[in-house]
Scaffold this motif. Structure first.
Motif, mmCIF file in Angstrom:
data_model
loop_
_atom_site.group_PDB
_atom_site.id
_atom_site.type_symbol
_atom_site.label_atom_id
_atom_site.label_comp_id
_atom_site.label_asym_id
_atom_site.label_seq_id
_atom_site.Cartn_x
_atom_site.Cartn_y
_atom_site.Cartn_z
ATOM 1 N N LEU A 82 0.825 -1.214 0.000
ATOM 2 C CA LEU A 82 0.000 0.000 0.000
ATOM 3 C C LEU A 82 0.859 1.264 0.000
ATOM 4 N N LEU A 83 2.023 1.207 0.671
ATOM 5 C CA LEU A 83 2.886 2.387 0.778
ATOM 6 C C LEU A 83 3.900 2.463 -0.369
ATOM 7 N N GLY A 84 3.853 1.471 -1.281
ATOM 8 C CA GLY A 84 4.810 1.450 -2.389
ATOM 9 C C GLY A 84 6.225 1.150 -1.937
ATOM 10 N N GLN A 85 6.360 0.312 -0.901
ATOM 11 C CA GLN A 85 7.692 0.009 -0.360
ATOM 12 C C GLN A 85 8.165 -1.394 -0.746
ATOM 13 N N VAL A 86 7.568 -1.976 -1.791
ATOM 14 C CA VAL A 86 7.975 -3.333 -2.176
ATOM 15 C C VAL A 86 8.827 -3.266 -3.439
ATOM 16 N N LYS A 87 9.980 -3.959 -3.386
ATOM 17 C CA LYS A 87 10.818 -4.091 -4.583
ATOM 18 C C LYS A 87 11.325 -5.524 -4.569
ATOM 19 N N VAL A 88 10.776 -6.378 -5.441
ATOM 20 C CA VAL A 88 11.098 -7.801 -5.375
ATOM 21 C C VAL A 88 12.403 -8.088 -6.109
ATOM 22 N N GLY A 89 13.307 -8.823 -5.462
ATOM 23 C CA GLY A 89 14.556 -9.208 -6.111
ATOM 24 C C GLY A 89 15.666 -9.424 -5.102
ATOM 25 N N PHE A 90 16.835 -9.775 -5.617
ATOM 26 C CA PHE A 90 17.990 -10.012 -4.747
ATOM 27 C C PHE A 90 18.895 -8.784 -4.689
ATOM 28 N N GLU A 91 19.080 -8.135 -5.843
ATOM 29 C CA GLU A 91 20.094 -7.073 -5.952
ATOM 30 C C GLU A 91 19.562 -5.729 -5.489
ATOM 31 N N GLY A 92 20.475 -4.905 -4.972
ATOM 32 C CA GLY A 92 20.170 -3.510 -4.668
ATOM 33 C C GLY A 92 19.136 -3.314 -3.579
ATOM 34 N N GLN A 93 19.001 -4.270 -2.664
ATOM 35 C CA GLN A 93 18.044 -4.119 -1.568
ATOM 36 C C GLN A 93 18.666 -3.255 -0.465
ATOM 37 N N PRO A 94 17.817 -2.523 0.274
ATOM 38 C CA PRO A 94 18.375 -1.627 1.296
ATOM 39 C C PRO A 94 19.053 -2.392 2.443
ATOM 40 N N VAL A 95 20.247 -1.906 2.819
ATOM 41 C CA VAL A 95 21.024 -2.472 3.927
ATOM 42 C C VAL A 95 20.984 -3.997 3.909
ATOM 43 N N ALA A 96 21.514 -4.580 2.805
ATOM 44 C CA ALA A 96 21.519 -6.039 2.645
ATOM 45 C C ALA A 96 22.613 -6.400 1.648
ATOM 46 N N HIS A 97 23.094 -7.636 1.732
ATOM 47 C CA HIS A 97 24.041 -8.121 0.722
ATOM 48 C C HIS A 97 23.535 -9.457 0.169
ATOM 49 N N THR A 98 24.184 -9.922 -0.909
ATOM 50 C CA THR A 98 23.663 -11.106 -1.588
ATOM 51 C C THR A 98 24.605 -12.305 -1.482
ATOM 52 N N GLN A 99 25.488 -12.301 -0.471
ATOM 53 C CA GLN A 99 26.343 -13.483 -0.263
ATOM 54 C C GLN A 99 25.543 -14.497 0.545
ATOM 55 N N GLN A 100 24.796 -15.330 -0.207
ATOM 56 C CA GLN A 100 23.733 -16.103 0.442
ATOM 57 C C GLN A 100 24.265 -17.129 1.441
ATOM 58 N N VAL A 101 25.444 -17.672 1.189
ATOM 59 C CA VAL A 101 26.002 -18.636 2.139
ATOM 60 C C VAL A 101 26.176 -17.982 3.504
ATOM 61 N N TRP A 102 26.608 -16.718 3.495
ATOM 62 C CA TRP A 102 26.859 -16.018 4.763
ATOM 63 C C TRP A 102 25.597 -15.420 5.335
ATOM 64 N N ASN A 103 24.604 -15.125 4.469
ATOM 65 C CA ASN A 103 23.282 -14.781 5.005
ATOM 66 C C ASN A 103 22.742 -15.960 5.811
ATOM 67 N N PHE A 104 22.910 -17.143 5.235
ATOM 68 C CA PHE A 104 22.440 -18.363 5.912
ATOM 69 C C PHE A 104 23.249 -18.605 7.184
ATOM 70 N N ALA A 105 24.575 -18.572 7.063
ATOM 71 C CA ALA A 105 25.429 -18.940 8.202
ATOM 72 C C ALA A 105 25.330 -17.929 9.337
ATOM 73 N N GLY A 106 25.187 -16.648 9.015
ATOM 74 C CA GLY A 106 25.047 -15.624 10.051
ATOM 75 C C GLY A 106 23.811 -15.900 10.900
ATOM 76 N N MET A 107 22.706 -16.187 10.212
ATOM 77 C CA MET A 107 21.479 -16.435 10.960
ATOM 78 C C MET A 107 21.464 -17.820 11.601
ATOM 79 N N LEU A 108 22.240 -18.741 11.039
ATOM 80 C CA LEU A 108 22.397 -20.051 11.700
ATOM 81 C C LEU A 108 22.985 -19.831 13.097
ATOM 82 N N LEU A 109 24.044 -19.015 13.140
ATOM 83 C CA LEU A 109 24.672 -18.696 14.429
ATOM 84 C C LEU A 109 23.691 -17.955 15.340
ATOM 85 N N ALA A 110 23.004 -16.957 14.771
ATOM 86 C CA ALA A 110 22.062 -16.176 15.586
ATOM 87 C C ALA A 110 20.945 -17.070 16.109
ATOM 88 N N GLY A 111 20.375 -17.883 15.233
ATOM 89 C CA GLY A 111 19.249 -18.739 15.627
ATOM 90 C C GLY A 111 19.639 -19.729 16.710
#
Lengths: 399, 72
Positions: free
Chosen positions: A294-323
């Motif tokens: 409703l607020l126009g804040q959706v942008k679907v995709g992997f690249e260019g997302q705010p405050v995020a990176h696309t190194q998926q192995v480390w996205n997974f592993a970082g949250m594995l540790l956190a979880g």
């Protein structure tokens, strides 16, 4: 079935709350306020209650973003505690320095709810130093991914598909944690303690608010009084102070009542096949997706997302540790704030651990940036996983 | 005499885990679970009911809850 449960819970929600209540009831003076409290208690522990809380957070978080908070970061407990760490100068990453009033509100709102509903229970002493270290590594893991579980869901609700890898890591980490619980892992019992101990984190939060009012942000300045502020980057993006504080207070209040927990949501499904808390998380995702659209804040995709990176192995592993860390400590970062607000001194130690972890994460180059993982982030993840394994294997009750 | 699980002072998810372990070992009978937070009380009640046990009584005394359940 739900009706039966509701009626049963209703019966014991009110009687015998404390001696004062008993006396009043005996004199036939049950007040309207008491009845209202009973009804609210029943509501928040019900299925409708946890869904309502998920929806409320899911609506308010995208609105906070709309009002000024960073992209897909309407609320992020890890990021916001990291920003507080920066504002205090405990790390010197200039783009993430701001005393986030939402965090202050979470703790004080929870305290308020606990006082109103006579649920303030000062307690402490369940392996505090282990909880401090778990908090620190939970923060490091979250900053390798770039978000706490709340933000992982909010990132997904904003169309950031990399969040899927973080959520998968989170669930995997929680799953590993449940294996240790099945094998007898425990941090031991907490003891009742002085109310003043239970009030320490709420008082610290009140102190942060006082510092913020005494050292208000000056446009374009990196420092005001004793506090550091950001002039660019996520730390410079924030909703107006009063709005952030009020939303924080409201969320803290309803989350204390409903026991909203993003880690518990997955843990309870894995460990007990119970979906109660998960309903709240799903409600958050659905509500945030709708409000973002409703607020126009959706942008679907992997690249260019705010405050995020696309190194998926480390996205997974970082949250594995956190979880895994959240599971061993018994709550997601948000839940730890709400527990601390209701008097849990061990949860307060976890929060201080997260603040120390945030300082290490930025001082030692462990935190990721949109460019990818930090120079020592990968090593820190492995050390953190080893620490979780060490805790899980050695902290077990004798059967 | 009914069996008692003392989960006072334990944090999430252990009160529920201990209650469920106890009822899994019993299959029927009566059980008392002691907890000392409202969240644990709610969680234990929800979990044992989902396993088909009946809540006989829940009482509070000075911030501690005594949950009596039975089956069969």
């Amino acid at each position: 079935m739900p009706n039966r449960r509701k009626s049963i819970c209703h019966c014991h929600a009110h009687p015998l709350q404390n001696q004062k209540d008993n006396l009043r009831a005996a004199r036939g003076q049950a007040t309207r306020a008491n009845r209202a409290r009973g009804t609210m208690k029943t509501f928040f522990s019900s299925r409708a209650g946890i869904i309502a809380v998920g929806v409320a957070i899911g609506v308010l978080a995208p609105l906070l973003q709309y009002w000024g908070n960073p992209g897909n970061m309407g609320i992020c407990v890890a990021c916001f505690e990291r920003d507080i760490t920066g504002a205090l100068g405990l790390h010197r990453a200039e783009v993430v320095q701001y005393i986030r009033p939402e965090i202050i509100g979470f703790v004080l709102g929870s305290l308020l709810a606990a006082l109103v509903f006579r649920d303030f229970r000062p307690r402490a002493g369940s392996a505090p130093v282990a909880r401090f270290v778990l908090g620190a590594f939970a923060m490091i893991g979250a900053l390798v991914f770039l978000g706490c579980p709340w933000r992982a869901i909010l990132r997904l609700a904003g169309g950031d598909l990399s969040a899927v890898f973080g959520i998968l890591g989170l669930v995997a980490g929680i799953f590993i944690g449940t294996i240790f619980f099945r094998k007898g892992y425990t941090l031991g019992r907490a003891q009742k303690t002085y109310p003043s101990v239970g009030l320490i984190l709420p008082l610290c939060m009140a102190g942060l608010l006082a510092m913020m009012l005494a050292s208000p942000q000056v446009q374009g300045e990196l420092k005001s009084g004793v506090l550091f502020y950001s002039v660019k980057g996520p730390g410079a993006m924030h909703a107006p102070l009063l709005i952030s504080l009020l939303v924080g207070l409201f969320v803290g209040f309803i989350a204390q009542r409903s026991r909203f927990c993003t880690m518990g949501a997955f843990r309870d499904v894995i460990l007990f096949k119970q979906s109660h808390l998960l309903l709240g998380v799903v409600a958050l995702l659905v509500a945030a997706s709708v409000v973002n659209a409703l607020l126009g804040q959706v942008k679907v995709g992997f690249e260019g997302q705010p405050v995020a990176h696309t190194q998926q192995v480390w996205n997974f592993a970082g949250m594995l540790l956190a979880g895994w860390s959240f599971a061993l400590a018994g709550g997601c970062p948000g839940r730890q704030l709400f527990l601390a607000g209701e008097g849990d001194g061990d949860a307060a130690v976890f929060v201080f651990g997260m603040i120390a972890g945030a300082a290490f994460a930025h001082n030692f180059g462990l935190a990721s940036s949109p460019a990818g993982v930090g120079p020592h982030g990968i090593l820190a993840v492995f050390i953190g996983l080893a620490v979780c394994l060490y805790f899980g294997l050695t902290m077990r009750a004798k059967s | 005499m009914s069996k008692t699980v003392d989960a006072r002072g334990l944090s999430c998810p252990q009160p529920v885990l201990e209650a469920l372990n106890a009822i899994a070992a019993m299959s029927s009978g009566t059980l008392v679970v002691l907890v000392d937070t409202e969240a644990s009380k709610e969680n234990v009640c929800r979990a044992v009911e989902a396993k088909g046990w009946t809540l006989d009584s829940v009482s509070e005394d000075r911030g501690e809850y005594r949950i009596a359940i039975s089956k069969g």
